[in-house]
Design a protein around this motif. Structure first.
Motif, PDB file in Angstrom:
ATOM      1  N   GLY A  17       0.757  -1.258   0.000  1.00 52.16           N
ATOM      2  CA  GLY A  17       0.000   0.000   0.000  1.00 52.16           C
ATOM      3  C   GLY A  17       0.783   1.300   0.000  1.00 52.16           C
ATOM      4  O   GLY A  17       0.188   2.364   0.168  1.00 52.16           O
ATOM      5  N   SER A  20      -0.333   4.455  -2.684  1.00 54.52           N
ATOM      6  CA  SER A  20      -1.808   4.517  -2.739  1.00 54.52           C
ATOM      7  C   SER A  20      -2.365   5.002  -1.397  1.00 54.52           C
ATOM      8  O   SER A  20      -3.441   5.602  -1.345  1.00 54.52           O
ATOM      9  CB  SER A  20      -2.376   3.150  -3.124  1.00 54.52           C
ATOM     10  OG  SER A  20      -1.757   2.130  -2.381  1.00 54.52           O
ATOM     11  N   GLN A  25      -6.167   4.973   0.218  1.00 49.34           N
ATOM     12  CA  GLN A  25      -6.256   3.499   0.188  1.00 49.34           C
ATOM     13  C   GLN A  25      -5.564   2.918   1.429  1.00 49.34           C
ATOM     14  O   GLN A  25      -4.714   3.576   2.016  1.00 49.34           O
ATOM     15  CB  GLN A  25      -5.580   2.956  -1.081  1.00 49.34           C
ATOM     16  CG  GLN A  25      -6.193   3.445  -2.374  1.00 49.34           C
ATOM     17  CD  GLN A  25      -7.603   2.926  -2.585  1.00 49.34           C
ATOM     18  OE1 GLN A  25      -7.994   1.896  -2.029  1.00 49.34           O
ATOM     19  NE2 GLN A  25      -8.388   3.649  -3.376  1.00 49.34           N
ATOM     20  N   GLU A 209      -6.113   2.594  -7.240  1.00 47.58           N
ATOM     21  CA  GLU A 209      -7.232   1.802  -6.687  1.00 47.58           C
ATOM     22  C   GLU A 209      -6.869   0.324  -6.601  1.00 47.58           C
ATOM     23  O   GLU A 209      -7.202  -0.371  -5.644  1.00 47.58           O
ATOM     24  CB  GLU A 209      -8.470   1.967  -7.570  1.00 47.58           C
ATOM     25  CG  GLU A 209      -9.269   3.179  -7.146  1.00 47.58           C
ATOM     26  CD  GLU A 209     -10.360   3.522  -8.132  1.00 47.58           C
ATOM     27  OE1 GLU A 209     -10.880   2.595  -8.796  1.00 47.58           O
ATOM     28  OE2 GLU A 209     -10.670   4.715  -8.236  1.00 47.58           O
ATOM     29  N   GLY A 212      -4.883  -0.498  -3.618  1.00 48.88           N
ATOM     30  CA  GLY A 212      -5.756  -0.581  -2.442  1.00 48.88           C
ATOM     31  C   GLY A 212      -6.458  -1.941  -2.373  1.00 48.88           C
ATOM     32  O   GLY A 212      -6.534  -2.569  -1.306  1.00 48.88           O
ATOM     33  N   LYS A 213      -6.953  -2.414  -3.552  1.00 48.06           N
ATOM     34  CA  LYS A 213      -7.633  -3.730  -3.591  1.00 48.06           C
ATOM     35  C   LYS A 213      -6.661  -4.831  -3.187  1.00 48.06           C
ATOM     36  O   LYS A 213      -7.011  -5.770  -2.473  1.00 48.06           O
ATOM     37  CB  LYS A 213      -8.149  -4.016  -5.011  1.00 48.06           C
ATOM     38  CG  LYS A 213      -9.449  -3.339  -5.280  1.00 48.06           C
ATOM     39  CD  LYS A 213     -10.051  -3.842  -6.586  1.00 48.06           C
ATOM     40  CE  LYS A 213     -11.239  -2.953  -6.926  1.00 48.06           C
ATOM     41  NZ  LYS A 213     -11.374  -2.709  -8.361  1.00 48.06           N
TER      42      LYS A 213
END
Ligand code: MEV
Length: 317
Positions: A17, A20, A25, A209, A212-213
């Motif tokens: 992470g 982000s 995120q 994004e 983050g996922k």
């Protein structure tokens, strides 16, 4: 006021992470308790002196490169109504600077702890982070706050900017090798680079994004002990961070080499553009083998950490 006092902090790595996290995120961050920064303060007859690897002399004469630390010390002295108190402060750190291991945040946290101890003041964790942010803001320009949160944490954390960090238990029986390329990577520059990328390339937003996922999926893998999948997620992160322009040819080369030699996954950690790589391995012998190979190929230092790392002894806040 005590005659002398100390404050400690430790290194950190970002498992998932980085970058982000600046855009809201989540991130997974691990404290590395065996690599420390220690600040000691002693009462003096006259003057306010600072001694570190970078500068030794009067607080008022610190060079531009140390303005963040100077600002932090002055803020603490003003808030504690001790502007005129004479002292000598010494910073001793094992954390390499500008390698994504939280060196500046660890110095800030250890300084705040040492002063509050020296002046017999109680300190909440929120106050500790607020003060550390004075130098972090100056040094990194709009940091997420993740570095200071992790270098002052006893446990791995799930971090979302602006929220209280959550402790996450890690029971996995796997090992990380932290690999120092020896190349300085300035976090502030890397953060600026991603910001420009986001302004000019709409794919960059999707990449943020996706990071983050990946952090969310990694949290599930940590909960159910799936090291194999964690490794894949590390590789996916590295591909995206490379696309965002914050990797470095040496980081990419070390990642390839680690994977060829049995690592489950490999990615940069922290701001990137140099700094450190982390690789996940299923056993300590495999970690040792990868560390040796990367050192033979130019890594200047490697550390082996159990993934189920934690902070065993340390300070209260
Ligand atoms: C630096 O350790 C991590 C970054 O995400 C910046 C930040 O969170 O402030 C690159």
């Amino acid at each position: 006021m005590r005659k002398s006092a100390t404050g400690q902090s430790h290194a950190k790595i970002i498992f998932f992470g980085e970058h982000s996290v600046v855009y809201g995120q989540p991130a997974i961050c691990l404290p590395i308790s065996k690599i420390k920064t220690i600040v000691s303060i002693k009462g003096a007859d006259t003057g306010q002196h600072v001694a570190s690897k970078y500068f030794t002399g009067a607080l008022s004469e610190m060079p531009d490169s140390q303005t963040g630390i100077q600002l932090l010390i002055n803020t603490i002295l003003v808030e504690l109504h001790q502007e005129k108190t004479p002292f000598t402060l010494q910073v001793t750190s094992e954390i390499p600077a500008e390698r994504g291991m939280g060196s500046s945040a660890a110095t800030a946290i250890a300084i705040v702890r040492a002063f509050f101890h020296f002046f017999h003041q109680s300190l909440s964790h929120a106050e500790l982070l607020r003060l550390a942010d004075v130098s972090e803001q100056y040094i990194h320009g709009n940091p997420s706050g993740l570095d200071a949160a992790t270098v002052s944490s006893k446990t791995p954390i799930w971090f979302v900017k602006g929220r209280r960090p959550q402790a996450i238990p890690i029971k996995q029986n796997a090992f990380l090798v932290i690999v120092d390329t020896g190349i300085m990577g300035q976090t502030g520059l890397a953060v600026q680079h991603v910001k420009s990328k986001l302004a000019g390339d709409h794919h960059a937003e999707e990449d943020i994004e996706m990071l983050g996922k990946i952090a969310k999926q990694a949290r599930s893998c940590l909960a159910n002990g799936d090291s194999q999948k964690l490794g894949f997620l590390m590789n996916d992160s590295q591909t995206i961070l490379s696309k965002l322009g914050v990797s470095h040819p040496i980081l990419d080369q070390f990642a390839t080499l680690a994977l060829k030699n049995g690592a489950l996954g490999a990615k940069l950690t922290g701001g990137g553009m140099g700094g450190c790589l982390i690789t996940l391995t299923s056993s300590k012998p495999s970690a040792k083998q990868i560390a040796t190979i990367l050192e033979q190929h130019g890594a200047i230092h490697t550390w082996i950490e159990p993934l189920a790392t934690g902070y065993h002894k340390g300070e209260k806040n």
